[in-house]
Write an enzyme that holds these catalytic residues in place. Structure first.
Site, PDB file in Angstrom:
ATOM      1  N   GLY A  14       0.835  -1.199   0.000  1.00 48.35           N
ATOM      2  CA  GLY A  14       0.000   0.000   0.000  1.00 48.35           C
ATOM      3  C   GLY A  14       0.865   1.241   0.000  1.00 48.35           C
ATOM      4  O   GLY A  14       1.459   1.583   1.024  1.00 48.35           O
ATOM      5  N   SER A 132      -0.841   5.736  15.286  1.00 42.68           N
ATOM      6  CA  SER A 132      -1.360   7.098  15.404  1.00 42.68           C
ATOM      7  C   SER A 132      -0.253   8.106  15.177  1.00 42.68           C
ATOM      8  O   SER A 132       0.877   7.918  15.624  1.00 42.68           O
ATOM      9  CB  SER A 132      -1.979   7.321  16.785  1.00 42.68           C
ATOM     10  OG  SER A 132      -2.434   8.659  16.904  1.00 42.68           O
ATOM     11  N   GLY A 134      -0.743  10.295  12.116  1.00 46.34           N
ATOM     12  CA  GLY A 134      -0.987  10.845  10.795  1.00 46.34           C
ATOM     13  C   GLY A 134       0.200  10.667   9.867  1.00 46.34           C
ATOM     14  O   GLY A 134       1.105   9.858  10.120  1.00 46.34           O
ATOM     15  N   LYS A 190      -6.142   1.443  20.008  1.00 44.90           N
ATOM     16  CA  LYS A 190      -6.105   2.562  19.058  1.00 44.90           C
ATOM     17  C   LYS A 190      -7.493   3.174  18.893  1.00 44.90           C
ATOM     18  O   LYS A 190      -7.641   4.404  18.788  1.00 44.90           O
ATOM     19  CB  LYS A 190      -5.586   2.063  17.698  1.00 44.90           C
ATOM     20  CG  LYS A 190      -5.669   3.087  16.555  1.00 44.90           C
ATOM     21  CD  LYS A 190      -4.932   4.379  16.882  1.00 44.90           C
ATOM     22  CE  LYS A 190      -4.635   5.212  15.646  1.00 44.90           C
ATOM     23  NZ  LYS A 190      -5.806   5.625  14.871  1.00 44.90           N
ATOM     24  N   HIS A 193      -8.056   5.324  21.846  1.00 46.63           N
ATOM     25  CA  HIS A 193      -7.241   6.532  21.642  1.00 46.63           C
ATOM     26  C   HIS A 193      -8.010   7.538  20.800  1.00 46.63           C
ATOM     27  O   HIS A 193      -8.086   8.730  21.124  1.00 46.63           O
ATOM     28  CB  HIS A 193      -5.930   6.156  20.953  1.00 46.63           C
ATOM     29  CG  HIS A 193      -5.190   7.300  20.332  1.00 46.63           C
ATOM     30  ND1 HIS A 193      -5.584   7.894  19.136  1.00 46.63           N
ATOM     31  CD2 HIS A 193      -4.086   7.989  20.725  1.00 46.63           C
ATOM     32  CE1 HIS A 193      -4.776   8.881  18.842  1.00 46.63           C
ATOM     33  NE2 HIS A 193      -3.840   8.962  19.775  1.00 46.63           N
ATOM     34  N   ASN A 194      -8.600   7.071  19.701  1.00 45.73           N
ATOM     35  CA  ASN A 194      -9.331   7.976  18.820  1.00 45.73           C
ATOM     36  C   ASN A 194     -10.586   8.512  19.482  1.00 45.73           C
ATOM     37  O   ASN A 194     -10.970   9.664  19.254  1.00 45.73           O
ATOM     38  CB  ASN A 194      -9.678   7.266  17.518  1.00 45.73           C
ATOM     39  CG  ASN A 194      -8.485   7.106  16.594  1.00 45.73           C
ATOM     40  OD1 ASN A 194      -7.342   7.127  17.040  1.00 45.73           O
ATOM     41  ND2 ASN A 194      -8.732   6.936  15.320  1.00 45.73           N
ATOM     42  N   GLU A 197      -9.517  11.231  21.566  1.00 46.78           N
ATOM     43  CA  GLU A 197      -9.184  12.336  20.655  1.00 46.78           C
ATOM     44  C   GLU A 197     -10.437  13.134  20.279  1.00 46.78           C
ATOM     45  O   GLU A 197     -10.404  14.369  20.257  1.00 46.78           O
ATOM     46  CB  GLU A 197      -8.514  11.758  19.417  1.00 46.78           C
ATOM     47  CG  GLU A 197      -8.169  12.736  18.319  1.00 46.78           C
ATOM     48  CD  GLU A 197      -7.688  12.019  17.076  1.00 46.78           C
ATOM     49  OE1 GLU A 197      -8.166  12.347  15.972  1.00 46.78           O
ATOM     50  OE2 GLU A 197      -6.833  11.106  17.203  1.00 46.78           O
ATOM     51  N   ARG A 452     -39.020   0.029  36.925  1.00 46.00           N
ATOM     52  CA  ARG A 452     -38.901  -1.179  36.103  1.00 46.00           C
ATOM     53  C   ARG A 452     -39.680  -2.341  36.729  1.00 46.00           C
ATOM     54  O   ARG A 452     -40.296  -3.155  36.026  1.00 46.00           O
ATOM     55  CB  ARG A 452     -37.424  -1.563  35.927  1.00 46.00           C
ATOM     56  CG  ARG A 452     -36.610  -0.564  35.116  1.00 46.00           C
ATOM     57  CD  ARG A 452     -35.168  -1.024  34.960  1.00 46.00           C
ATOM     58  NE  ARG A 452     -35.077  -2.142  34.021  1.00 46.00           N
ATOM     59  CZ  ARG A 452     -34.580  -3.332  34.319  1.00 46.00           C
ATOM     60  NH1 ARG A 452     -34.149  -3.578  35.551  1.00 46.00           N
ATOM     61  NH2 ARG A 452     -34.531  -4.281  33.411  1.00 46.00           N
TER      62      ARG A 452
END
Length: 486
Positions: A14, A132, A134, A190, A193-194, A197, A452
């Protein structure tokens, strides 16, 4: 330049920006790096642009696999989802037992678990590595969160640690990469983490709205954020907030922030974090509110209808002492950030139990200190607290709870002031509500459970007696012992 004179130590599939930058990072650290892309033109473009890297390039996947020394180590940097599965399916017939495939994309952790199981059946190792930082991080040093078999880490761990970001430590530079755990654990960390963020950026946006509501210009707010970046709020996101706010639009001469459409996009990881918190029953409302705020920002029909129908304050914050107000906002922002970390790390702890991962929470915080988007001074404190204490929640850490207590009055003043002024603060207010909810001696859940039981016979437990009970609401309202349905 392409070289075929020696076997490659690592291969990258890639050649979009992330993949090519990661490959350049490996090459810059002295690793013989093979590269491959589905289309040769893109590989050729990378070779032309970066002759200094001395890549070993291949036009076919067969040639690419043959160029790698054994056990083969291949990192996939393709679009998450079907593209990843297609790449894996292409590689499997060409690989041999013991070879290692690393997925460095933003994959959903359950997909990683499925892929790990699939490759294990072929006696192949699969590593789901959250990366992470970018495009810049991929080239200069990201934070890397690899999950897979411990055996695979013995072959790829040192290489990933070499190319990761570094933090100066007492015994030299410390890599922002560590073994997270088995199967999908790396991509789960991850994902969280985001999610953090998302919350962090929402809090920063709310702080800016409050400063603007109090009359600060974008340039003045930029100065405030720059000052905040020298203290406890020191972080990458605070630093770049100052830069964005200071930027002037070349076309209009206005602050750039004022000409950007106020609709924020999403790529899915924040949503996954919220979905998983719901699945595991972990309260993460501040992260959820950040996701919902982006959704609201990108709902023009909803916002147009609401603007024409609803009344309320116009967002002007009246302050007598601007400096004192700015300080209150600073402390509220710090508190909210702590709550987001607490919610995210608690989610990791619960998931580790649920999915059988042996995750070191202190290590997660430690590898987030550099390279990644949420890198911050606060993470030193968080990592040290988890390393030194057996914490159920970050909020009970000695230094954290002390600072939260000190900042409490400022935090509450900001939430109250914003509410009175009509400044939307879903992040700040939900963070404060979480703080009050988890510290409450008793919550309103007792009434919820009573309701309930009334409409659904869901039963309840008592504070003074063991067992499970039901009130015969439709009869004489006597209490009977019932089978525990919890």
């Amino acid at each position: 330049m392409s070289e075929k004179t020696s076997s490659a130590q690592i291969g990258v599939v890639g050649m979009a920006v992330m993949g090519s930058n990661l490959a350049r990072n490996f090459a810059n650290h002295g690793y013989r790096t093979a590269i491959f892309n589905r289309t040769w033109a893109k590989t050729e473009a990378v070779l032309t642009a970066h002759p200094e890297a001395h890549f070993i390039a291949s036009q076919t996947v067969e040639e690419f696999v043959d160029s790698l020394e054994k056990p083969r180590r291949i990192i996939i940097m393709v679009k998450a989802g079907a593209g990843t599965d297609a790449t894996i399916d292409t590689l499997i017939p060409l690989l041999e037992p013991g070879d290692i495939v690393v997925d460095g994309g933003n994959a959903f952790f359950q997909d990683t678990r499925r892929r790990e199981e699939k490759l294990r059946a072929h006696d192949l190792h699969f590593v789901g590595a959250g990366i992470s930082g970018g495009e810049t991080g991929a080239l200069e040093g990201p934070s890397i969160m690899p999950g897979g078999s411990e055996h695979s880490y013995t072959y790829v761990g040192s290489m990933l640690e070499d190319i990761s970001a570094k933090v100066p430590g007492p015994n030299g530079d410390e890599p922002c990469c560590t073994y997270i755990g088995t199967d999908g654990s790396g991509h789960f960390v991850k994902m969280v983490h985001n999610g953090i963020e998302y919350a962090d950026m929402q809090f920063i946006g709310e702080a800016y709205d409050l400063l603007a509501g109090a009359g600060l210009s974008a340039a003045e707010a930029a100065d405030v954020f720059a000052e905040w970046n020298t203290g406890d709020l020191d972080s990458f996101l605070i630093e770049i907030t100052s830069e964005v706010l200071r930027q002037t639009d070349a076309r209009t001469g206005k602050p750039l922030v004022d000409v950007i459409v106020d609709a924020a996009g999403m790529k899915g990881t924040g949503t996954w974090t919220v979905q998983e918190s719901l699945t595991l029953g972990v309260p993460a409302a501040s992260i959820a509110e950040a996701v919902f705020a982006r959704a609201a920002s990108s709902s023009p029909e909803l916002r147009k209808a609401a603007r024409s129908a609803l009344e309320g304050p116009d967002g002007t914050v009246t302050v007598e002492d601007r400096a004192a107000f700015v300080e209150d906002v600073r402390q509220a922002l710090w508190c909210a950030k702590v709550i987001a970390y607490a919610q995210g790390l608690h989610l990791i702890k619960v998931a580790a139990v649920e999915y059988g991962w042996d995750i070191d929470v202190a290590a997660c915080a430690r590898i987030w200190r550099a390279g990644c988007i949420i890198r911050a001074k606060l993470l030193d404190r968080i990592s040290n607290e988890y390393a030194a204490n057996d914490l159920e929640t970050l909020l009970e850490a000695p230094s954290i709870k002390a600072m939260l207590a000190e900042a409490n009055p400022s935090w509450r003043r900001v939430v109250a002031r914003a509410t009175e002024a009509g400044v939307p603060i879903p992040g700040f207010s939900s963070a404060l509500s979480y703080y009050d909810l988890v510290r409450a001696e008793r919550t309103n859940a007792a009434l919820t459970q009573g309701l309930r039981d009334f409409f659904g016979s869901h039963t309840y437990r008592r504070i003074d007696t063991e067992g499970t009970f039901h009130t015969v609401w439709s009869g004489d309202r006597s209490e009977v012992e019932a089978v525990d349905t919890h």
